[in-house]
Design a protein around this motif. Structure first.
Motif, PDB file in Angstrom:
ATOM      1  N   ASP A  41       0.900  -1.128   0.085  1.00 47.59           N
ATOM      2  CA  ASP A  41       0.145  -0.090   0.293  1.00 47.59           C
ATOM      3  C   ASP A  41       0.911   1.192  -0.157  1.00 47.59           C
ATOM      4  N   ALA A  42       1.687   1.639   0.566  1.00 46.18           N
ATOM      5  CA  ALA A  42       2.692   2.048   0.676  1.00 46.18           C
ATOM      6  C   ALA A  42       3.251   2.615  -0.797  1.00 46.18           C
ATOM      7  N   PHE A  43       3.722   1.271  -1.094  1.00 47.12           N
ATOM      8  CA  PHE A  43       3.820   1.757  -2.321  1.00 47.12           C
ATOM      9  C   PHE A  43       3.082   2.504  -3.769  1.00 47.12           C
ATOM     10  N   GLU A  44       1.901   2.425  -4.272  1.00 51.19           N
ATOM     11  CA  GLU A  44       1.135   2.565  -4.895  1.00 51.19           C
ATOM     12  C   GLU A  44       0.997   4.555  -4.060  1.00 51.19           C
ATOM     13  N   LEU A  45       0.907   4.136  -2.489  1.00 44.95           N
ATOM     14  CA  LEU A  45       0.226   5.818  -1.757  1.00 44.95           C
ATOM     15  C   LEU A  45       1.427   6.517  -2.385  1.00 44.95           C
ATOM     16  N   ILE A  46       2.398   6.247  -1.979  1.00 40.90           N
ATOM     17  CA  ILE A  46       4.113   6.938  -2.698  1.00 40.90           C
ATOM     18  C   ILE A  46       4.381   7.708  -3.897  1.00 40.90           C
ATOM     19  N   ASN A  76      10.383   5.599 -12.537  1.00 42.14           N
ATOM     20  CA  ASN A  76      10.763   7.300 -12.266  1.00 42.14           C
ATOM     21  C   ASN A  76       9.792   8.801 -12.600  1.00 42.14           C
ATOM     22  N   MET A  77      10.187   8.940 -11.054  1.00 50.62           N
ATOM     23  CA  MET A  77       9.549   9.253 -10.151  1.00 50.62           C
ATOM     24  C   MET A  77      10.567  10.523  -9.674  1.00 50.62           C
ATOM     25  N   ILE A  78       9.720  12.066  -9.022  1.00 49.09           N
ATOM     26  CA  ILE A  78      10.869  12.290  -7.902  1.00 49.09           C
ATOM     27  C   ILE A  78      11.606  11.787  -6.729  1.00 49.09           C
ATOM     28  N   GLN A  79      12.200  11.139  -6.167  1.00 46.34           N
ATOM     29  CA  GLN A  79      12.703   9.938  -5.219  1.00 46.34           C
ATOM     30  C   GLN A  79      12.555  10.886  -3.983  1.00 46.34           C
ATOM     31  N   PRO A  80      12.179  10.627  -3.195  1.00 44.98           N
ATOM     32  CA  PRO A  80      11.627  10.706  -2.008  1.00 44.98           C
ATOM     33  C   PRO A  80      13.132  10.453  -1.153  1.00 44.98           C
ATOM     34  N   SER A  81      13.419  11.590   0.049  1.00 43.59           N
ATOM     35  CA  SER A  81      14.027  11.145   1.380  1.00 43.59           C
ATOM     36  C   SER A  81      13.838  10.571   2.475  1.00 43.59           C
ATOM     37  N   PHE A  82      14.052   9.241   2.569  1.00 45.98           N
ATOM     38  CA  PHE A  82      14.039   8.126   3.916  1.00 45.98           C
ATOM     39  C   PHE A  82      14.516   8.223   4.803  1.00 45.98           C
ATOM     40  N   ILE A  83      13.751   7.977   6.042  1.00 45.18           N
ATOM     41  CA  ILE A  83      13.957   7.333   7.441  1.00 45.18           C
ATOM     42  C   ILE A  83      13.431   6.641   7.853  1.00 45.18           C
ATOM     43  N   GLN A  96      22.823  -1.459   5.483  1.00 47.21           N
ATOM     44  CA  GLN A  96      22.628  -1.363   3.831  1.00 47.21           C
ATOM     45  C   GLN A  96      21.164  -0.504   3.361  1.00 47.21           C
ATOM     46  N   ALA A  97      21.011   0.370   4.442  1.00 46.19           N
ATOM     47  CA  ALA A  97      20.139   1.867   4.286  1.00 46.19           C
ATOM     48  C   ALA A  97      20.672   2.738   3.761  1.00 46.19           C
ATOM     49  N   MET A  98      21.982   2.720   4.687  1.00 43.10           N
ATOM     50  CA  MET A  98      23.015   4.262   3.872  1.00 43.10           C
ATOM     51  C   MET A  98      23.378   3.875   2.677  1.00 43.10           C
ATOM     52  N   ARG A  99      23.383   2.255   2.189  1.00 42.46           N
ATOM     53  CA  ARG A  99      24.305   2.443   0.727  1.00 42.46           C
ATOM     54  C   ARG A  99      23.015   3.385   0.688  1.00 42.46           C
ATOM     55  N   TYR A 100      21.734   2.850   0.411  1.00 40.11           N
ATOM     56  CA  TYR A 100      20.454   3.027  -0.575  1.00 40.11           C
ATOM     57  C   TYR A 100      19.761   5.086  -0.647  1.00 40.11           C
ATOM     58  N   GLY A 101      21.392   5.674   0.540  1.00 39.50           N
ATOM     59  CA  GLY A 101      21.309   6.752   0.883  1.00 39.50           C
ATOM     60  C   GLY A 101      19.977   7.477   0.941  1.00 39.50           C
ATOM     61  N   VAL A 102      19.670   6.296   2.317  1.00 41.72           N
ATOM     62  CA  VAL A 102      18.920   6.692   3.409  1.00 41.72           C
ATOM     63  C   VAL A 102      19.376   7.675   4.088  1.00 41.72           C
ATOM     64  N   HIS A 103      18.310   9.070   5.031  1.00 47.97           N
ATOM     65  CA  HIS A 103      19.001   9.799   5.539  1.00 47.97           C
ATOM     66  C   HIS A 103      19.510   9.560   6.949  1.00 47.97           C
ATOM     67  N   ASP A 104      18.175   8.665   7.402  1.00 47.18           N
ATOM     68  CA  ASP A 104      18.813   8.390   8.892  1.00 47.18           C
ATOM     69  C   ASP A 104      18.709   7.102   9.127  1.00 47.18           C
TER      70      ASP A 104
END
Length: 526
Positions: A41-46, A76-83, A96-104
């Motif tokens: 559901d999160a994937f569709e919401l995002i 193909n969308m504007i990439q959000p930041s992740f916490i 692993q999270a940091m490798r994906y560019g996760v903020h925190d």
């Protein structure tokens, strides 16, 4: 303040609700746009909401937090930041999270102060990135406009921007100039507004009144701002360009008073034709003073209206200069008021106004120079010489011109006083040199080409004594000197030497001034 949008993803409802209550989202610069309890559901919401931030639990059924981040990164969308939040202090997950560019990476239970600091840090980062992105967009918009105006834009670039500006088939686009008037270093208030500040407020109000999501393309043309106005921006105004211009003008008036003028070129159906709209907008500039009350000129409405290039009638200009030199301020003011009404009512082109005002300025300067004045001492001269390089309303131009005339007339009056003072000093010196001759007020007036009555009045006003009294004082003073220096010179000889043809009259005048006769004066010395 710009608010960033966040989505909360956690399979535990109390965690999501707890986060909603625990954090002052608005103070951190965020608003919660939605929440989901699983990865699918999160994937569709995002995808639907396109948020700036996703806060997700790392362990969820079906699609966990890391898999969700992977899926989003492939879209193909504007990439959000992740916490990422987790109930486990798992170093491997964090890596692993940091490798994906996760903020925190945050471990449950969530600490309010720590999480607030993370959001504030992210807010600053997003704000900086947004400002950089906006600046890039501005620069790209500037380059687009320049290339379109010069006819150098590539077809592929035009096609890209038509998509970005949401210009579809059947839509149109116009070029519009925004101009801020009466803000300069020599204005009455002394508070000049920079073009940069004007541009910033213009862009902000454009975004506010149109709710624009597409880029705002603007370009600085020396002393005004040009912008592309596609149909999409006109939707809140039922597609009416003039309705949009009125709303924009009124919005800018809040910041700049009644100083903003807007000029719209003709609407064209293709972005590649914007050069034609730009040229039409430049033509609209020429009608500025005719439509000063409205402060909006739309080329398609005025293109058939005539403009006139009229010179002042020689007789009227000659009369103006006479009244100026005679210091008839009221008459000069009346004539200037008449001229400025004509500028608007008789549809003078700006170039014609410039030419006629320059004729007046040059005529006034010629008068000042002929009186040996120094024109550079006039504080109002420089603004008036350079007015056409600035954006001035007709009202402000009228004020400047009137101020120049008033200062110039005051200066001419001072020069005339100096000339009169210099002239009367010459006359006084002449009298002092020739008092022993047969001179009179009338004969001196003839020598200096001046009216004898006026000369008598001017002499009394300047020196506080009448001409005849002054002449008598000189003659008696010289007679006393001769009486002191010689005991043998006869009284009648002294009378002749100091300018009296009659010795008895000399004695009478001497006694009148000294209260004794010349002989008594001489005997007193003994």
């Amino acid at each position: 303040m710009h608010m960033y949008r966040a989505v909360l993803v956690d399979d535990e409802s109390f965690t999501r609700k707890g986060l909603m209550k625990l954090i002052d989202w608005e103070a951190c610069g965020f608003q919660v746009a939605g929440e989901a309890d699983n990865g699918e559901d999160a994937f569709e919401l995002i995808k639907r909401e396109q948020p700036d931030l996703v806060i997700t639990d790392i362990r969820m059924p079906v699609i966990d937090g890391l898999e969700l981040i992977k899926l989003i990164s492939l879209e193909n969308m504007i990439q959000p930041s992740f916490i990422i939040i987790s109930g486990y202090n798992d170093f491997k997950y964090a890596q692993q999270a940091m490798r994906y560019g996760v903020h925190d990476f945050v471990v449950k239970p969530i600490d309010e102060i720590e999480f607030t600091a993370i959001l504030q840090s992210l807010n600053n980062k997003l704000k900086h990135e947004r400002e950089e992105q906006l600046e890039k967009e501005r620069l790209r918009g500037v380059e687009l406009i320049k290339s379109l105006i010069l006819g150098e834009a590539a077809d592929v670039v035009i096609a890209e921007w038509e998509v970005r500006l949401q210009i579809s088939k059947g839509d149109d686009v116009a070029y519009v100039f925004a101009e801020l008037n009466d803000t300069h270093s020599w204005q009455q208030s002394g508070n000049a507004t920079s073009n940069t500040r004007f541009k910033e407020k213009l862009e902000a109000e454009l975004i506010r009144i149109t709710a624009a999501e597409q880029p705002i393309c603007m370009h600085e043309h020396r002393n005004r701002i040009g912008m592309l106005v596609p149909s999409e921006l006109l939707k809140p105004f039922q597609g009416e360009l003039e309705h949009f211009l009125v709303k924009l003008r009124d919005a800018l008036d809040v910041h700049f008073g009644r100083g903003v003028f807007l000029y719209a070129g003709t609407r064209v159906s293709r972005l590649s034709d914007i050069r034609e709209s730009y040229k039409a907008a430049k033509e609209a500039l020429l009608y500025k003073y005719i439509h000063e009350d409205k402060r909006i000129v739309v080329y398609d409405q005025i293109r058939l209206e005539p403009l006139h290039y009229i010179s002042f009638e020689p007789a009227l200009f000659h009369e103006f200069m006479e009244q100026f030199e005679e210091l008839k301020l009221d008459s000069v003011h009346t004539k200037v008021e008449h001229w400025f009404r004509d500028f608007r009512d008789k549809r003078y082109a700006p170039e014609a106004i410039k030419m006629n005002l320059q004729q007046c300025v040059m005529g006034i300067l010629k008068t000042i120079r002929s009186m040996e004045g120094e024109e550079l001492t006039l504080s109002t001269l420089q603004p008036l010489l350079n007015w056409h390089d600035n954006n001035l309303s007709l009202g402000e131009l009228h004020r400047l011109f009137t101020a120049f005339i008033e200062e110039s007339q005051n200066y001419v009056a001072e020069l005339r006083k100096e000339q009169q003072k210099g002239g009367i000093n010459k006359i006084k010196s002449y009298i002092e040199l020739h008092f022993s001759h047969n001179i009179s007020l009338k004969s001196i007036a003839a020598i200096f080409y001046i009216n004898p009555v006026y000369l008598g009045q001017l002499f009394k006003k300047t020196y506080g004594v009448y001409f005849n009294e002054f002449l008598l004082q000189l003659r008696v003073s010289e007679a006393k000197k001769l009486l002191r220096q010689s005991s043998t010179i006869r009284i009648y000889e002294i009378a002749e030497k100091v300018g009296f043809s009659n010795a008895d009259y000399f004695v009478t005048q001497f006694e009148k001034l000294e209260h004794m006769t010349p002989t008594e004066y001489r005997n007193q010395l003994k």
